[in-house]
Design an enzyme around this catalytic site. Sequence first.
Site, mmCIF file in Angstrom:
data_model
loop_
_atom_site.group_PDB
_atom_site.id
_atom_site.type_symbol
_atom_site.label_atom_id
_atom_site.label_comp_id
_atom_site.label_asym_id
_atom_site.label_seq_id
_atom_site.Cartn_x
_atom_site.Cartn_y
_atom_site.Cartn_z
ATOM 1 N N ASN A 1 22.060 23.331 7.433
ATOM 2 C CA ASN A 1 23.016 22.671 7.060
ATOM 3 C C ASN A 1 22.923 21.351 6.582
ATOM 4 O O ASN A 1 23.564 21.360 6.133
ATOM 5 C CB ASN A 1 23.554 22.237 8.369
ATOM 6 C CG ASN A 1 24.149 23.382 9.868
ATOM 7 O OD1 ASN A 1 24.038 22.744 10.411
ATOM 8 N ND2 ASN A 1 24.882 24.444 8.818
ATOM 9 N N ASN B 1 33.854 23.780 14.940
ATOM 10 C CA ASN B 1 34.159 22.260 14.727
ATOM 11 C C ASN B 1 35.449 22.578 13.627
ATOM 12 O O ASN B 1 35.960 21.885 13.263
ATOM 13 C CB ASN B 1 33.454 21.397 14.396
ATOM 14 C CG ASN B 1 32.214 21.510 15.750
ATOM 15 O OD1 ASN B 1 32.622 21.918 16.976
ATOM 16 N ND2 ASN B 1 31.395 20.188 15.985
ATOM 17 N N GLY B 2 34.710 22.807 12.400
ATOM 18 C CA GLY B 2 35.480 22.863 10.973
ATOM 19 C C GLY B 2 36.725 22.870 10.730
ATOM 20 O O GLY B 2 37.645 22.498 10.859
ATOM 21 N N ASP C 1 30.176 26.653 17.158
ATOM 22 C CA ASP C 1 30.745 26.167 16.322
ATOM 23 C C ASP C 1 32.131 26.297 16.387
ATOM 24 O O ASP C 1 33.104 26.667 16.889
ATOM 25 C CB ASP C 1 30.673 28.312 15.335
ATOM 26 C CG ASP C 1 30.643 28.357 14.354
ATOM 27 O OD1 ASP C 1 30.804 27.503 13.230
ATOM 28 O OD2 ASP C 1 30.573 30.029 13.645
ATOM 29 N N HIS D 1 33.840 17.341 14.300
ATOM 30 C CA HIS D 1 32.473 17.196 14.531
ATOM 31 C C HIS D 1 32.144 15.959 15.613
ATOM 32 O O HIS D 1 31.987 16.138 16.710
ATOM 33 C CB HIS D 1 31.567 16.886 13.966
ATOM 34 C CG HIS D 1 31.508 17.407 12.871
ATOM 35 N ND1 HIS D 1 30.959 19.644 13.532
ATOM 36 C CD2 HIS D 1 31.313 17.938 11.149
ATOM 37 C CE1 HIS D 1 30.853 20.121 12.392
ATOM 38 N NE2 HIS D 1 31.052 18.862 11.010
#
Length: 235
Positions: free
Chosen positions: A56, A10-11, A8, A25
Site C-alpha cells: 500500500n 473503502n475506495g 476492502d 477510509h
Amino acid sequence: MHVAIIMDGNGRWATRRGLPRPAGHVEGAKAVRAAVEAAARAGVDTLTLYAFSAANWERPRNEVDGLMFLFRRYLFTETRRCIDESIRMSVIGRRDRLDESLLRAIEHSEQLTADGKRMHLRIAVDYSAQNGILQAARRARRSQTLTAQEFHRLLNEVNHSRPGASEVDLLIRTGGEKRLSDFLLWECAYAELYFTDCLWPDFDEQQFQAALEDYASRVRRFGKVNAETAAEGRL
Ligand code: FPP
C-alpha cells in the site's frame, strides 16, 4: 476463535458517492470500531484486521498520509475504550518504516492495554505475510529440528504480535475480491474463507453475524476425513 478480516472496498464506497477515496477510509475507520465491538460481543478471542499492506506504500501520497493519520487517531481515541472493555491491542507488521509519532502511539497503546483479557485486537500495518515468513525463516535457518509450532512462534515474534496469536479460524474479505493479498498466509493454512460483496464501510454487526453463522455451518476436517465419511467407507 481467531477471526481475520481483509477490509476492502473503502475506495469504491467513496467513489460511488462522488467523494475522494480518503473519505472512504474515514468511513472505514468507523466500521473498524463497530467490528471490534461486534467481535468482542460474539466472544471472538483474537481479531486481526488488515489495515495497511506493505504494497500500500505505492498508493498516492495523500491517501497514504490520510491512512497514517487515521491509524494514529484510532489509537488515541480507542485505547481508553479498549482498556475499559479489557481488549488487548497490538499492531503487527514492520515497524522500521513507520513515522516516529505513530510508533510512539503504537507502543503507548500496547502498553496501556497489555492487561486486556477479553480479546486480542491485532491491527496489521505495513504488513506482508511473505516478508514475515522470510524474516522468521532467516532466524530459523540453522535449526534442523525446528517444529511448525516453534516456527509459528518465531513468526509472531517477527510480526511484533504480543502475545502470539493462534492460527486463523475464519478469514473474512469484504469488497467482492476473492484473494488473500499477502495476509496471514501461514496462519490461514486451515482457515475457513468467507467472501462478501459488501464494501467495508457498510460492514456492520449484522454482516459480522452472518459471517459467523456461515462459519458455524462449516465442517472443519483439517485434512482428515470426518467420522461419517469414514464410517460409510467412502474413501
Ligand atoms: C482497502 O480498500 C482498504 C485499505 C487499504 C485501508 C483499510 C483502512 C481502514 C479500514 C480504515 C482505517 C483503519 C483503522 C484500523 C483505523 P481500498 O481502498 O483498496 O478499496 P477499493 O478496493 O474499493 O479501492
